[in-house]
Design a protein around this motif. Structure first.
Motif, PDB file in Angstrom:
ATOM      1  N   GLN A  53       0.960  -0.838   0.500  1.00 17.63           N
ATOM      2  CA  GLN A  53      -0.508  -0.258   0.103  1.00 17.63           C
ATOM      3  C   GLN A  53       0.303   0.899   0.494  1.00 17.63           C
ATOM      4  OE1 GLN A  53      -2.971  -0.303   3.517  1.00 17.63           O
ATOM      5  NE2 GLN A  53      -3.033  -2.993   2.477  1.00 17.63           N
ATOM      6  N   LEU A  54       2.324   1.279   0.407  1.00 16.78           N
ATOM      7  CA  LEU A  54       3.131   2.431   1.076  1.00 16.78           C
ATOM      8  C   LEU A  54       3.352   2.259  -0.511  1.00 16.78           C
ATOM      9  CD1 LEU A  54       5.035   4.578   1.953  1.00 16.78           C
ATOM     10  CD2 LEU A  54       6.474   2.549   2.691  1.00 16.78           C
ATOM     11  N   THR A  55       4.283   1.114  -1.102  1.00 14.80           N
ATOM     12  CA  THR A  55       4.574   1.431  -2.445  1.00 14.80           C
ATOM     13  C   THR A  55       3.686   1.364  -3.606  1.00 14.80           C
ATOM     14  OG1 THR A  55       6.123  -0.353  -2.196  1.00 14.80           O
ATOM     15  CG2 THR A  55       6.214  -0.590  -4.056  1.00 14.80           C
ATOM     16  N   PHE A  56       3.152   1.001  -4.102  1.00 16.43           N
ATOM     17  CA  PHE A  56       2.461   1.419  -5.276  1.00 16.43           C
ATOM     18  C   PHE A  56       2.005   2.701  -5.849  1.00 16.43           C
ATOM     19  CE2 PHE A  56       2.785  -3.243  -6.037  1.00 16.43           C
ATOM     20  CZ  PHE A  56       2.404  -3.431  -6.531  1.00 16.43           C
ATOM     21  N   PRO A  57       1.435   3.148  -4.786  1.00 24.34           N
ATOM     22  CA  PRO A  57       1.299   4.818  -5.033  1.00 24.34           C
ATOM     23  C   PRO A  57       2.720   5.370  -6.421  1.00 24.34           C
ATOM     24  CG  PRO A  57       0.498   3.941  -2.836  1.00 24.34           C
ATOM     25  CD  PRO A  57       0.967   3.095  -3.364  1.00 24.34           C
ATOM     26  N   PHE A  58       3.916   4.795  -5.176  1.00 25.26           N
ATOM     27  CA  PHE A  58       4.817   5.760  -5.784  1.00 25.26           C
ATOM     28  C   PHE A  58       5.097   4.557  -7.972  1.00 25.26           C
ATOM     29  CE2 PHE A  58       5.523   6.077  -1.453  1.00 25.26           C
ATOM     30  CZ  PHE A  58       5.757   7.687  -1.670  1.00 25.26           C
ATOM     31  N   LEU A  59       4.732   3.585  -7.409  1.00 27.96           N
ATOM     32  CA  LEU A  59       4.941   2.924  -8.866  1.00 27.96           C
ATOM     33  C   LEU A  59       3.829   3.800 -10.100  1.00 27.96           C
ATOM     34  CD1 LEU A  59       5.425  -1.026  -7.586  1.00 27.96           C
ATOM     35  CD2 LEU A  59       7.335   0.972  -8.036  1.00 27.96           C
ATOM     36  N   ASP A  60       2.571   3.900  -9.150  1.00 25.55           N
ATOM     37  CA  ASP A  60       1.522   4.843 -10.300  1.00 25.55           C
ATOM     38  C   ASP A  60       2.369   6.454 -10.788  1.00 25.55           C
ATOM     39  OD1 ASP A  60      -0.982   4.536 -11.705  1.00 25.55           O
ATOM     40  OD2 ASP A  60      -0.812   6.446 -10.227  1.00 25.55           O
ATOM     41  N   HIS A  63       4.697   5.035 -13.171  1.00 20.78           N
ATOM     42  CA  HIS A  63       4.429   4.879 -14.772  1.00 20.78           C
ATOM     43  C   HIS A  63       3.032   5.768 -15.665  1.00 20.78           C
ATOM     44  CE1 HIS A  63       0.665   3.471 -17.143  1.00 20.78           C
ATOM     45  NE2 HIS A  63      -0.546   3.785 -16.367  1.00 20.78           N
ATOM     46  N   ARG A  64       3.060   7.211 -14.953  1.00 21.42           N
ATOM     47  CA  ARG A  64       2.730   8.258 -15.309  1.00 21.42           C
ATOM     48  C   ARG A  64       3.486   8.817 -15.572  1.00 21.42           C
ATOM     49  NH1 ARG A  64      -2.998   9.860 -12.080  1.00 21.42           N
ATOM     50  NH2 ARG A  64      -3.300   7.648 -11.017  1.00 21.42           N
ATOM     51  N   ALA A  65       4.540   8.966 -14.840  1.00 28.11           N
ATOM     52  CA  ALA A  65       5.359   9.793 -15.958  1.00 28.11           C
ATOM     53  C   ALA A  65       5.996   8.964 -17.113  1.00 28.11           C
ATOM     54  CB  ALA A  65       6.804  10.027 -14.788  1.00 28.11           C
ATOM     55  N   LEU A  71       8.938   2.875 -20.943  1.00 27.73           N
ATOM     56  CA  LEU A  71       8.743   1.638 -18.961  1.00 27.73           C
ATOM     57  C   LEU A  71       7.565   0.963 -19.121  1.00 27.73           C
ATOM     58  CD1 LEU A  71       9.662   0.553 -16.275  1.00 27.73           C
ATOM     59  CD2 LEU A  71       9.421   2.110 -15.667  1.00 27.73           C
ATOM     60  N   ARG A  72       7.250  -0.002 -19.080  1.00 26.90           N
ATOM     61  CA  ARG A  72       6.085  -0.954 -18.571  1.00 26.90           C
ATOM     62  C   ARG A  72       5.540  -0.983 -17.453  1.00 26.90           C
ATOM     63  NH1 ARG A  72       1.937  -3.274 -22.762  1.00 26.90           N
ATOM     64  NH2 ARG A  72       0.753  -2.436 -21.498  1.00 26.90           N
ATOM     65  N   VAL A  73       4.402  -0.199 -16.348  1.00 24.35           N
ATOM     66  CA  VAL A  73       4.811  -1.218 -15.150  1.00 24.35           C
ATOM     67  C   VAL A  73       3.717  -2.111 -15.179  1.00 24.35           C
ATOM     68  CG1 VAL A  73       4.273  -0.268 -12.566  1.00 24.35           C
ATOM     69  CG2 VAL A  73       5.615   1.077 -14.103  1.00 24.35           C
ATOM     70  N   ILE A  74       3.295  -3.457 -14.652  1.00 29.01           N
ATOM     71  CA  ILE A  74       2.395  -4.068 -14.436  1.00 29.01           C
ATOM     72  C   ILE A  74       2.927  -5.090 -12.783  1.00 29.01           C
ATOM     73  CG2 ILE A  74       1.218  -6.697 -15.280  1.00 29.01           C
ATOM     74  CD1 ILE A  74       1.342  -3.819 -17.340  1.00 29.01           C
ATOM     75  N   GLY A  75       1.313  -4.439 -12.311  1.00 23.94           N
ATOM     76  CA  GLY A  75       1.176  -5.112 -10.728  1.00 23.94           C
ATOM     77  C   GLY A  75       0.583  -6.601 -11.353  1.00 23.94           C
ATOM     78  N   ILE A  76       0.921  -7.097 -10.468  1.00 24.58           N
ATOM     79  CA  ILE A  76       0.672  -8.757 -10.271  1.00 24.58           C
ATOM     80  C   ILE A  76      -0.046  -8.558  -9.015  1.00 24.58           C
ATOM     81  CG2 ILE A  76       0.819 -11.352 -11.118  1.00 24.58           C
ATOM     82  CD1 ILE A  76       3.363 -10.063 -12.977  1.00 24.58           C
ATOM     83  N   SER A  77      -1.321  -9.445  -8.846  1.00 23.74           N
ATOM     84  CA  SER A  77      -1.900  -9.404  -7.775  1.00 23.74           C
ATOM     85  C   SER A  77      -2.237 -10.841  -7.373  1.00 23.74           C
ATOM     86  CB  SER A  77      -3.291  -8.290  -8.028  1.00 23.74           C
ATOM     87  OG  SER A  77      -4.206  -9.059  -7.096  1.00 23.74           O
ATOM     88  N   GLN A  78      -2.038 -10.995  -6.090  1.00 22.96           N
ATOM     89  CA  GLN A  78      -1.994 -12.737  -5.504  1.00 22.96           C
ATOM     90  C   GLN A  78      -3.972 -12.597  -4.634  1.00 22.96           C
ATOM     91  OE1 GLN A  78       1.528 -12.551  -2.991  1.00 22.96           O
ATOM     92  NE2 GLN A  78       2.369 -13.766  -3.821  1.00 22.96           N
ATOM     93  N   ASN A  79      -4.397 -11.808  -5.178  1.00 22.69           N
ATOM     94  CA  ASN A  79      -6.401 -11.463  -4.843  1.00 22.69           C
ATOM     95  C   ASN A  79      -6.594 -12.245  -6.047  1.00 22.69           C
ATOM     96  OD1 ASN A  79      -4.180  -9.524  -2.669  1.00 22.69           O
ATOM     97  ND2 ASN A  79      -5.943 -10.367  -1.910  1.00 22.69           N
ATOM     98  N   ASP A  80      -7.837 -11.915  -5.380  1.00 21.35           N
ATOM     99  CA  ASP A  80      -9.368 -11.682  -6.714  1.00 21.35           C
ATOM    100  C   ASP A  80      -9.468 -10.463  -7.716  1.00 21.35           C
ATOM    101  OD1 ASP A  80     -11.337 -10.298  -4.922  1.00 21.35           O
ATOM    102  OD2 ASP A  80     -12.258 -12.672  -4.688  1.00 21.35           O
ATOM    103  N   ILE A  93      -4.644   3.232  -8.154  1.00 15.78           N
ATOM    104  CA  ILE A  93      -3.397   2.864  -9.123  1.00 15.78           C
ATOM    105  C   ILE A  93      -3.829   2.852 -10.609  1.00 15.78           C
ATOM    106  CG2 ILE A  93      -2.093   0.835  -9.531  1.00 15.78           C
ATOM    107  CD1 ILE A  93      -2.351   2.461  -7.357  1.00 15.78           C
ATOM    108  N   THR A  94      -3.257   3.178 -11.863  1.00 12.52           N
ATOM    109  CA  THR A  94      -3.980   2.920 -13.307  1.00 12.52           C
ATOM    110  C   THR A  94      -3.083   2.506 -14.135  1.00 12.52           C
ATOM    111  OG1 THR A  94      -2.159   4.822 -13.537  1.00 12.52           O
ATOM    112  CG2 THR A  94      -4.090   6.134 -13.190  1.00 12.52           C
ATOM    113  N   PHE A  95      -2.142   1.467 -14.104  1.00 11.90           N
ATOM    114  CA  PHE A  95      -1.369   0.909 -14.103  1.00 11.90           C
ATOM    115  C   PHE A  95      -2.316  -0.476 -14.311  1.00 11.90           C
ATOM    116  CE2 PHE A  95       1.219   0.868 -10.764  1.00 11.90           C
ATOM    117  CZ  PHE A  95       1.141  -0.203 -10.290  1.00 11.90           C
ATOM    118  N   PRO A  96      -1.782  -1.607 -15.808  1.00 14.27           N
ATOM    119  CA  PRO A  96      -2.863  -2.612 -15.386  1.00 14.27           C
ATOM    120  C   PRO A  96      -2.557  -3.485 -14.201  1.00 14.27           C
ATOM    121  CG  PRO A  96      -1.708  -1.975 -17.375  1.00 14.27           C
ATOM    122  CD  PRO A  96      -0.992  -1.519 -16.209  1.00 14.27           C
TER     123      PRO A  96
END
Length: 165
Positions: A53-60, A63-65, A71-80, A93-96
């Protein structure tokens, strides 16, 4: 004798495994296709992880920049899918975000040797892992962002130096 058998985390210099996953809407994504246009930062996470939760807004922000050009930023969730969509909305979060769930045995997470999240892997066009990071490391994220000419953190932000994943 070991009580459990954990695969070793892949490191920079090794080849990333090929995989196909779906996003939260069911659209398919292939590692090979993703990295064909630009290097890809794969960011593995669980929605309940405070360090994610701390990291992903910075990754976004990254991504936006770069807007998928360098670079493509892609999140891989271990949730449904539903939980992952809620996470994306909550943290803007705006990246896939792709799904690597328990139902699928966390196949991609296991192929990368992940035991903690967030786990980040920068993969080039030849499937070579060129950079990795586990947990939250301000200096590692700054190093990554500098590779793409992006300032990751603003002067007025109070960002911790490190948080374990």
């Amino acid at each position: 004798m070991a009580l459990w058998n954990r695969k070793r985390l892949l490191e920079a210099g090794e080849d990333a495994p090929e995989f196909e996953l779906q996003d939260t809407a069911g659209a398919p994504y292939s590692c090979k296709v993703l990295r064909a246009k630009a290097p890809v930062l794969f960011a593995f996470f669980k929605i309940s992880c405070p360090v994610c939760q701390l990291t992903f807004p910075f990754l976004d922000r990254l991504h936006r920049a770069v807007a998928n050009e360098r670079l493509r930023v892609i999140g891989i969730s271990q949730n449904d899918a539903a939980e992952t969509r809620e996470f994306a909305a909550r943290f803007d979060i705006t990246f896939p975000l792709l799904l690597d769930t328990a139902r699928g045995g966390y196949a991609v997470s296991n192929a990368f040797g992940i035991s903690n999240v967030p786990a980040l892997f920068l993969v080039d066009a030849d499937a070579r892992i060129t950079w990795t990071s586990m947990g939250f490391s301000k200096s590692a994220l700054e190093e990554l962002a500098q590779q793409f000419g992006v300032e990751m953190f603003r002067q007025d932000e109070n960002v911790p130096a490190w948080k374990a994943g």
